[in-house]
Design a protein around this motif. Structure first.
Motif, PDB file in Angstrom:
ATOM      1  N   ARG A 264       5.606   0.357  12.334  1.00 28.47           N
ATOM      2  CA  ARG A 264       6.438  -0.438  11.420  1.00 28.47           C
ATOM      3  C   ARG A 264       7.413   0.460  10.654  1.00 28.47           C
ATOM      4  NH1 ARG A 264       8.693  -4.975  11.453  1.00 28.47           N
ATOM      5  NH2 ARG A 264       8.806  -6.002   9.461  1.00 28.47           N
TER       6      ARG A 264
ATOM      7  N   ARG B 114      -0.601  -6.126   2.233  1.00 24.76           N
ATOM      8  CA  ARG B 114      -1.328  -6.669   3.387  1.00 24.76           C
ATOM      9  C   ARG B 114      -2.235  -5.593   4.018  1.00 24.76           C
ATOM     10  NH1 ARG B 114       2.663  -9.393   6.591  1.00 24.76           N
ATOM     11  NH2 ARG B 114       3.259  -7.305   7.200  1.00 24.76           N
ATOM     12  N   TYR B 115      -1.711  -4.375   4.213  1.00 21.84           N
ATOM     13  CA  TYR B 115      -2.533  -3.298   4.792  1.00 21.84           C
ATOM     14  C   TYR B 115      -3.666  -2.904   3.852  1.00 21.84           C
ATOM     15  CZ  TYR B 115       0.798  -2.660   8.620  1.00 21.84           C
ATOM     16  OH  TYR B 115       1.577  -2.847   9.728  1.00 21.84           O
TER      17      TYR B 115
ATOM     18  N   LEU C 181       0.944   0.580  11.320  1.00 19.52           N
ATOM     19  CA  LEU C 181       1.696   1.054  10.160  1.00 19.52           C
ATOM     20  C   LEU C 181       2.769   2.083  10.537  1.00 19.52           C
ATOM     21  CD1 LEU C 181       0.412   1.359   6.684  1.00 19.52           C
ATOM     22  CD2 LEU C 181       1.543   3.359   7.591  1.00 19.52           C
TER      23      LEU C 181
ATOM     24  N   LEU D  64       8.128   0.722   4.091  1.00 19.16           N
ATOM     25  CA  LEU D  64       7.132  -0.342   4.042  1.00 19.16           C
ATOM     26  C   LEU D  64       7.466  -1.204   2.846  1.00 19.16           C
ATOM     27  CD1 LEU D  64       3.710   1.439   4.660  1.00 19.16           C
ATOM     28  CD2 LEU D  64       4.885  -0.149   6.176  1.00 19.16           C
TER      29      LEU D  64
ATOM     30  N   THR E  90       5.107  -6.210   0.296  1.00 17.49           N
ATOM     31  CA  THR E  90       4.248  -7.178   0.977  1.00 17.49           C
ATOM     32  C   THR E  90       3.427  -6.512   2.073  1.00 17.49           C
ATOM     33  OG1 THR E  90       5.898  -8.882   0.555  1.00 17.49           O
ATOM     34  CG2 THR E  90       4.257  -9.362   2.250  1.00 17.49           C
ATOM     35  N   GLU E  91       4.054  -5.636   2.847  1.00 14.72           N
ATOM     36  CA  GLU E  91       3.330  -4.936   3.911  1.00 14.72           C
ATOM     37  C   GLU E  91       2.260  -4.006   3.345  1.00 14.72           C
ATOM     38  OE1 GLU E  91       6.748  -4.674   7.341  1.00 14.72           O
ATOM     39  OE2 GLU E  91       6.889  -3.356   5.596  1.00 14.72           O
ATOM     40  N   ARG E  92       2.592  -3.285   2.276  1.00 14.09           N
ATOM     41  CA  ARG E  92       1.601  -2.402   1.662  1.00 14.09           C
ATOM     42  C   ARG E  92       0.408  -3.197   1.149  1.00 14.09           C
ATOM     43  NH1 ARG E  92       6.279   0.312  -0.647  1.00 14.09           N
ATOM     44  NH2 ARG E  92       5.857  -0.736  -2.592  1.00 14.09           N
TER      45      ARG E  92
END
Length: 194
Positions: A152, A166-167, A149, A159, A162-164
């Protein structure tokens, strides 16, 4: 009455501020603007972008200390210029209710969640509620989020939604595997408008 430039410079030395653009009533430009900025201190860059785009920039100036921004040149939106300027700084920019906020808020939120899950994993393992392989698997997933994270954010200065998601999903899976309920979202939480 201070001119907008003097007012912005006066705010620069005062911890957490909301920087304003040249005309105080200007609206944040969503169109592409021509940008030609030299390599400079990051606090100067954020101020220059606020003036050029008309966008309010909310930032704790201490987080910009001793950071540099690379030369920036071309036609781009205010958001793109801000993201490019923040790359490599470890800071993230997010559009919030008509202005930009620059901080480490998402990284801190995930770091707290990882620390909580790590402590819960240790407690569950100590009580023999989970097996050693399951605890190792959980720890490996937590280490992945903990390392990936910030890397990235450093690469792209934000972020994505989509990334948030996913994490968060990865951390929810860890929570289920160790027998801890997923962390509920705060009351009244609304996804940031992008």
């Amino acid at each position: 009455m201070f001119s907008p430039i003097v007012r912005s410079l006066a705010l620069l030395g005062s911890g957490a501020v909301l920087w304003i653009a040249a005309p105080a009533a200007a609206e944040c430009a969503h169109d592409k603007v021509r940008v030609n900025l030299p390599a400079q201190r990051l606090d100067e860059r954020v101020l220059a972008l606020a003036k050029a785009s008309g966008c309010f920039m909310e930032v704790d100036t201490t987080s910009l200390a001793d950071k540099q921004a690379r030369r920036l040149r071309g036609r781009m939106t205010a958001g793109s210029a801000l993201y490019r300027s923040l790359r490599g700084s470890g800071l993230e920019a997010a559009p919030v209710k008509g202005h930009w906020r620059i901080d480490r808020r998402q990284q801190e939120r995930f770091a707290r969640r990882v620390a909580t899950l790590r402590a819960t994993t240790a407690a569950q393992r100590e009580r023999d509620a989970i097996t050693a392989p399951r605890a190792r698997d959980a720890d490996q997933s937590l280490r992945h989020v903990e390392r990936a994270l910030p890397r990235r954010v450093n690469e792209q200065a934000h972020l994505s939604v989509t990334e948030r998601v996913r994490y968060d999903a990865k951390l929810d899976r860890v929570a289920r595997r160790i027998g801890a309920p997923p962390t509920p979202l705060p009351s009244g939480w609304v996804a940031p408008a992008l």
